[in-house]
Design a protein around this motif. Structure first.
Motif, PDB file in Angstrom:
ATOM      1  N   MET A 195      19.173  27.462  16.162  1.00  0.00           N
ATOM      2  CA  MET A 195      18.414  26.842  15.262  1.00  0.00           C
ATOM      3  C   MET A 195      18.320  27.772  14.101  1.00  0.00           C
ATOM      4  N   ILE A 196      18.634  27.417  13.025  1.00  0.00           N
ATOM      5  CA  ILE A 196      18.822  28.026  11.517  1.00  0.00           C
ATOM      6  C   ILE A 196      17.383  27.942  11.070  1.00  0.00           C
ATOM      7  N   LYS A 197      17.026  29.055  10.187  1.00  0.00           N
ATOM      8  CA  LYS A 197      15.921  29.227   9.676  1.00  0.00           C
ATOM      9  C   LYS A 197      16.061  29.593   8.040  1.00  0.00           C
ATOM     10  N   SER A 198      15.127  29.038   7.184  1.00  0.00           N
ATOM     11  CA  SER A 198      15.001  29.519   5.844  1.00  0.00           C
ATOM     12  C   SER A 198      14.438  30.778   5.781  1.00  0.00           C
ATOM     13  N   MET A 199      14.985  31.589   4.851  1.00  0.00           N
ATOM     14  CA  MET A 199      14.682  32.881   4.471  1.00  0.00           C
ATOM     15  C   MET A 199      13.220  32.873   3.599  1.00  0.00           C
ATOM     16  N   THR A 200      13.033  31.610   2.932  1.00  0.00           N
ATOM     17  CA  THR A 200      11.752  31.401   2.142  1.00  0.00           C
ATOM     18  C   THR A 200      10.684  31.030   3.183  1.00  0.00           C
ATOM     19  N   GLY A 201       9.457  31.586   2.998  1.00  0.00           N
ATOM     20  CA  GLY A 201       8.396  31.433   3.807  1.00  0.00           C
ATOM     21  C   GLY A 201       7.092  31.952   3.500  1.00  0.00           C
ATOM     22  N   TYR A 202       6.056  31.404   4.069  1.00  0.00           N
ATOM     23  CA  TYR A 202       4.702  32.100   3.907  1.00  0.00           C
ATOM     24  C   TYR A 202       3.725  32.082   5.141  1.00  0.00           C
ATOM     25  N   GLY A 203       3.266  33.283   5.374  1.00  0.00           N
ATOM     26  CA  GLY A 203       2.504  33.155   6.414  1.00  0.00           C
ATOM     27  C   GLY A 203       1.058  33.974   6.136  1.00  0.00           C
ATOM     28  N   LEU A 204      -0.047  33.598   6.722  1.00  0.00           N
ATOM     29  CA  LEU A 204      -1.526  34.137   6.618  1.00  0.00           C
ATOM     30  C   LEU A 204      -2.082  34.168   7.781  1.00  0.00           C
ATOM     31  N   GLY A 205      -2.505  35.363   8.112  1.00  0.00           N
ATOM     32  CA  GLY A 205      -3.167  35.732   9.457  1.00  0.00           C
ATOM     33  C   GLY A 205      -4.616  36.455   9.093  1.00  0.00           C
ATOM     34  N   ALA A 206      -5.739  36.050   9.920  1.00  0.00           N
ATOM     35  CA  ALA A 206      -6.804  36.771   9.695  1.00  0.00           C
ATOM     36  C   ALA A 206      -7.741  37.074  11.066  1.00  0.00           C
ATOM     37  N   LYS A 207      -8.151  38.175  11.216  1.00  0.00           N
ATOM     38  CA  LYS A 207      -8.836  38.710  12.523  1.00  0.00           C
ATOM     39  C   LYS A 207     -10.019  39.363  12.082  1.00  0.00           C
ATOM     40  N   ASP A 208     -11.216  38.923  12.466  1.00  0.00           N
ATOM     41  CA  ASP A 208     -12.549  39.753  12.659  1.00  0.00           C
ATOM     42  C   ASP A 208     -13.097  40.265  13.680  1.00  0.00           C
ATOM     43  N   ASN A 209     -14.027  41.194  13.616  1.00  0.00           N
ATOM     44  CA  ASN A 209     -15.167  41.295  14.438  1.00  0.00           C
ATOM     45  C   ASN A 209     -16.289  41.392  13.816  1.00  0.00           C
ATOM     46  N   GLN A 210     -17.454  42.104  14.520  1.00  0.00           N
ATOM     47  CA  GLN A 210     -18.770  41.929  14.000  1.00  0.00           C
ATOM     48  C   GLN A 210     -18.824  43.051  12.685  1.00  0.00           C
ATOM     49  N   LYS A 211     -17.813  43.871  12.630  1.00  0.00           N
ATOM     50  CA  LYS A 211     -17.936  44.731  11.516  1.00  0.00           C
ATOM     51  C   LYS A 211     -16.887  44.403  10.296  1.00  0.00           C
ATOM     52  N   VAL A 212     -15.819  44.070  10.406  1.00  0.00           N
ATOM     53  CA  VAL A 212     -14.614  43.931   9.450  1.00  0.00           C
ATOM     54  C   VAL A 212     -13.679  42.945   9.981  1.00  0.00           C
ATOM     55  N   LYS A 213     -13.191  42.318   8.643  1.00  0.00           N
ATOM     56  CA  LYS A 213     -12.203  41.087   8.888  1.00  0.00           C
ATOM     57  C   LYS A 213     -10.911  41.578   8.240  1.00  0.00           C
ATOM     58  N   TYR A 214      -9.891  41.643   8.600  1.00  0.00           N
ATOM     59  CA  TYR A 214      -8.506  41.821   8.107  1.00  0.00           C
ATOM     60  C   TYR A 214      -7.617  40.543   7.782  1.00  0.00           C
ATOM     61  N   THR A 215      -7.173  40.527   6.778  1.00  0.00           N
ATOM     62  CA  THR A 215      -6.340  39.514   6.302  1.00  0.00           C
ATOM     63  C   THR A 215      -4.878  39.846   5.915  1.00  0.00           C
ATOM     64  N   VAL A 216      -3.742  39.227   6.759  1.00  0.00           N
ATOM     65  CA  VAL A 216      -2.551  39.517   6.222  1.00  0.00           C
ATOM     66  C   VAL A 216      -1.846  38.362   5.886  1.00  0.00           C
ATOM     67  N   GLU A 217      -1.188  38.847   4.547  1.00  0.00           N
ATOM     68  CA  GLU A 217      -0.335  37.625   3.736  1.00  0.00           C
ATOM     69  C   GLU A 217       0.902  38.159   3.378  1.00  0.00           C
ATOM     70  N   ILE A 218       1.743  37.232   3.949  1.00  0.00           N
ATOM     71  CA  ILE A 218       3.361  37.643   4.035  1.00  0.00           C
ATOM     72  C   ILE A 218       3.975  36.586   3.051  1.00  0.00           C
TER      73      ILE A 218
END
Length: 292
Positions: free
Chosen positions: A1-24
């Motif tokens: 299966m071929i894939k494009s090299m163009t893409g976008y991803g967003l991931g966010a995880k948090d706990n009671q103290k802090v939230k981390y957001t990763v944008e690709i």
């Protein structure tokens, strides 16, 4: 299966103290060009994340940004080392008295700016926070790869359609080339009759030379190889692994056969069809620039 090299991803995880957001964000590139922006607290995790990017993202011009948002704002507050501050202040006060200066108003500010008096909690991260960041990163990569797969399916359909068009045009070449050899023979014969006279032409020599000349213009091998390359290209499109480079190599071989076909055709109708093949192949090559 071929894939494009163009893409976008967003991931966010948090706990009671802090939230981390990763944008690709990813664009096409021959190699993996990685721009990674991490909080200072995770500078020791950079090599780990780069290794994961190489394994999971493979290729592309990739920008990764990690942002931190404290759920509990007091967790982001700076911590003042009171004992160290007092110690610095006393030393500065003693020096000021010794020098008999009356600049006491600035001593507190000077002491506050001394090393390790003020520390920020965001400069430190425990293993739980590191695991949280890694989880957010993996979520972003998963979304990025899904985006790439969806774009890749669109590319696959377009590439398959254009390759089928080349095969269809090749069939047209075969349908119009039946009169090619008789036309070449008649044209050469007419030219000789006009220039040296029909009675002066050695028929046996003429046939020998004509056979040699027509053999050089034979396009059977080019047609067979072009059809084989096109079928191989279609098989590679359906393969399980991402193989953009392989598809690029096959398209180069297709281009060589099409160019040779055009140069040996010596027939206006075939050359027009070859122009259509070249047009489709150029569009294929443009699309392959974005295939992983």
């Amino acid at each position: 299966m071929i894939k494009s090299m163009t893409g976008y991803g967003l991931g966010a995880k948090d706990n009671q103290k802090v939230k981390y957001t990763v944008e690709i964000k990813s664009l096409n590139s021959k190699f993996l060009e990685l721009n990674l922006r991490l909080p200072k607290a995770f500078s020791d995790k950079e090599l780990l994340l780069r290794g994961e990017c190489s394994r999971l993202i493979e290729r592309g011009k990739v920008n990764i940004t990690v942002s931190v948002e404290y759920v509990d704002q007091t967790a982001a507050a700076a911590t003042i080392n009171a004992e160290l501050l007092k110690n610095y202040y006393r030393q500065l006060e003693a020096i000021a008295k010794d020098l008999k200066t009356d600049n006491n108003g600035n001593l507190f500010e000077l002491a506050l700016n001394m090393p390790e008096v003020v520390t920020h909690n965001e400069d430190e991260a425990d293993e739980d926070e590191a695991a949280l960041l890694l989880s957010a990163f993996q979520a972003a990569v998963k979304q990025l790869n899904q985006f790439r797969a969806d774009e890749g399916e669109v590319l696959r359909q377009d590439l398959s359609s254009r390759t089928q068009d080349i095969l269809r045009l090749l069939t047209e070449v075969e349908s119009v080339e039946t009169d090619r050899i008789p036309l070449i023979r008649d044209r050469i014969s007419h030219y000789l009759n006009e220039t040296v006279g029909k009675e002066n032409v050695d028929k046996n020599r003429f046939e020998q030379e004509l056979i040699f000349y027509i053999d050089k213009l034979d396009i059977t091998e080019e047609k067979v190889r072009l059809r084989s390359h096109c079928n191989y290209f279609l098989q590679a499109l359906e393969a399980a692994d991402a193989n953009g480079k392989k598809l690029g190599f096959i398209s180069q071989e297709m281009g060589r056969e099409i160019n040779t076909l055009g140069s040996k055709a010596n027939h206006a109708g075939i050359q027009q069809v070859v122009v259509g093949m070249k047009e489709e192949l150029e569009k294929i090559k443009e699309q392959l620039l974005n295939v992983l």
